[in-house]
Design an enzyme around this catalytic site. Structure first.
Site, PDB file in Angstrom:
ATOM      1  N   HIS A 182       0.866  -1.184   0.000  1.00  0.00           N
ATOM      2  CA  HIS A 182       0.000   0.000   0.000  1.00  0.00           C
ATOM      3  C   HIS A 182       0.900   1.231   0.000  1.00  0.00           C
ATOM      4  O   HIS A 182       1.697   1.433   0.914  1.00  0.00           O
ATOM      5  CB  HIS A 182      -0.918   0.011   1.219  1.00  0.00           C
ATOM      6  CG  HIS A 182      -1.892   1.150   1.207  1.00  0.00           C
ATOM      7  ND1 HIS A 182      -3.182   1.037   0.717  1.00  0.00           N
ATOM      8  CD2 HIS A 182      -1.762   2.448   1.605  1.00  0.00           C
ATOM      9  CE1 HIS A 182      -3.799   2.197   0.818  1.00  0.00           C
ATOM     10  NE2 HIS A 182      -2.965   3.075   1.349  1.00  0.00           N
ATOM     11  N   CYS A 183       0.744   2.061  -1.019  1.00  0.00           N
ATOM     12  CA  CYS A 183       1.614   3.228  -1.178  1.00  0.00           C
ATOM     13  C   CYS A 183       0.894   4.475  -0.686  1.00  0.00           C
ATOM     14  O   CYS A 183      -0.129   4.874  -1.267  1.00  0.00           O
ATOM     15  CB  CYS A 183       2.009   3.396  -2.648  1.00  0.00           C
ATOM     16  SG  CYS A 183       3.120   4.791  -2.931  1.00  0.00           S
ATOM     17  N   PRO A 184       1.376   5.127   0.367  1.00  0.00           N
ATOM     18  CA  PRO A 184       0.715   6.357   0.831  1.00  0.00           C
ATOM     19  C   PRO A 184       0.851   7.507  -0.144  1.00  0.00           C
ATOM     20  O   PRO A 184       0.019   8.412  -0.158  1.00  0.00           O
ATOM     21  CB  PRO A 184       1.425   6.651   2.157  1.00  0.00           C
ATOM     22  CG  PRO A 184       2.754   5.983   2.031  1.00  0.00           C
ATOM     23  CD  PRO A 184       2.528   4.762   1.197  1.00  0.00           C
TER      24      PRO A 184
END
Length: 375
Positions: A182-184
């Site tokens: 999951h890439c912020p």
């Protein structure tokens, strides 16, 4: 007299009875406390006991509060991170157009002007396209109906079908097909349908930062030296103002436009160089994973499986790896040679191979490689 003795004896008997009753109650209370203590101790030991417990399990348990905090903070700050990426990138583009482009048009030769205009705009288009596609494209999710897929496991968190290479994202609170992480900075998961967009954005952003850092090195040196002269002149100006006479004049000062120009050039070079180092390392890491046909999550799973089989004298083979070159062709969606131009060097919204639910042999791979286990 006898009545008094009888009354005294009755009182004494009542007192002894009360003492006896209190002692029994006290013993009963102590017994209950001991039973509760032993029961609680047994429950605690039963909860902590696990024959599969090792250092990784203990470390994960200790970091569980940190994971919970990161999951919730990342979920709410994803929009802030996306706005930060857009704001910083826009500031660099504005500095290039306002400050550097006029200088390039005045001082460079026509050949170099054409090169900078062509490469700079191509790189900018690739960055904007892949970032937009990465944040707006869904990574892909398995169907919720249990009858749609057979022979697969069930996710323990969302109680839904979990195909191969699918993992549960605690931030999105659902399973993601071929989940990488999951890439912020995208406010989105990186999965089956947007993995290529994410890697391409990292690659072209790194290339753009390196291009700006190399092209602006001489300008950065001149701007840094000019800022140092500004500081020196400010000190001299203060000294002259403190000891000013009628025959002394203050030293010349830089205009606001000159100050803004030099500081903008320094800001551009420092930011681009920092991003090039950090994002370049991340891009190289993901390039190595793509070469091996793995995702970030599968890297850790395959390492543990490789160590487990090594103890048994067996060799682990990744079933989703088709060789280094074929892994890149599958990842980029290159089926024919012209796709290197139309799908890699130019913006392309083509879909990846497969649906993410099953992993059949892609058409660009000629032959099946080694099986999962080889003795």
């Amino acid at each position: 007299m006898r009545s008094r003795q009888r009354m005294f004896a009755a009182v004494m008997r009542l007192l002894l009875k009360c003492l006896r009753l209190g002692r029994r109650r006290r013993f009963k209370l102590v017994r209950q406390v001991e039973q509760l203590w032993h029961y609680g101790h047994l429950c605690l030991r039963s909860l902590l006991y696990n024959s599969f417990t090792n250092g990784d399990v203990v470390l994960d348990s200790l970091f569980e509060p940190v994971y919970w905090l990161v999951d919730h903070v990342t979920r709410w700050f994803g929009v802030v991170f996306v706005a930060l990426v857009i704001g910083l990138t826009s500031s660099i583009v504005a500095i290039v157009y306002i400050c550097l482009l006029p200088l390039i048009l005045q001082t460079y030769t026509p050949a170099w002007i054409c090169w900078h205009l062509a490469y700079g705009h191509w790189n900018l288009i690739m960055i904007v396209f892949h970032y937009y596609m990465a944040i707006t494209t869904s990574p892909g999710h398995p169907p919720q109906a249990k009858n749609d897929l057979t022979g697969i496991s069930i996710c323990r968190k969302c109680i839904a079908p979990k195909p191969a290479r699918t993992h549960h994202c605690s931030i999105c609170n659902r399973c993601v097909l071929k989940m990488d992480h999951h890439c912020p900075w995208l406010n989105n998961c990186v999965g089956h349908y947007n993995h290529r967009y994410f890697f391409s954005f990292c690659l072209f952003m790194t290339m753009g930062c390196i291009y700006c850092s190399i092209s602006g090195w001489e300008m950065f040196r001149d701007a840094y030296a000019a800022i140092e002269r500004m500081k020196l002149l400010e000190k001299e100006k203060l000294q002259v103002a403190a000891n000013q006479t009628y025959y002394q004049t203050p030293p010349p000062t830089f205009s606001f436009r000159q100050r803004a120009f030099h500081k903008s050039v320094v800001y551009l070079w420092v930011l681009c160089s920092s991003v090039a180092l950090a994002l370049g390392a991340l891009t190289l890491w993901h390039a190595a994973l793509i070469t091996r046909g793995e995702t970030s999550i599968e890297r850790h799973i395959n390492r543990k499986e490789r160590q487990r089989l090594q103890k048994k004298g067996k060799v682990f083979r990744n079933p989703y790896s088709y060789g280094s070159w074929d892994n890149w062709k599958v990842f980029l969606g290159v089926d024919v040679p012209r796709h290197w131009l139309t799908r890699v060097l130019l913006p392309s919204p083509h879909l990846p191979h497969g649906t993410g639910l099953s992993w059949d042999l892609p058409p660009c791979v000629m032959e099946q490689h080694a099986p999962l286990l080889a003795i």
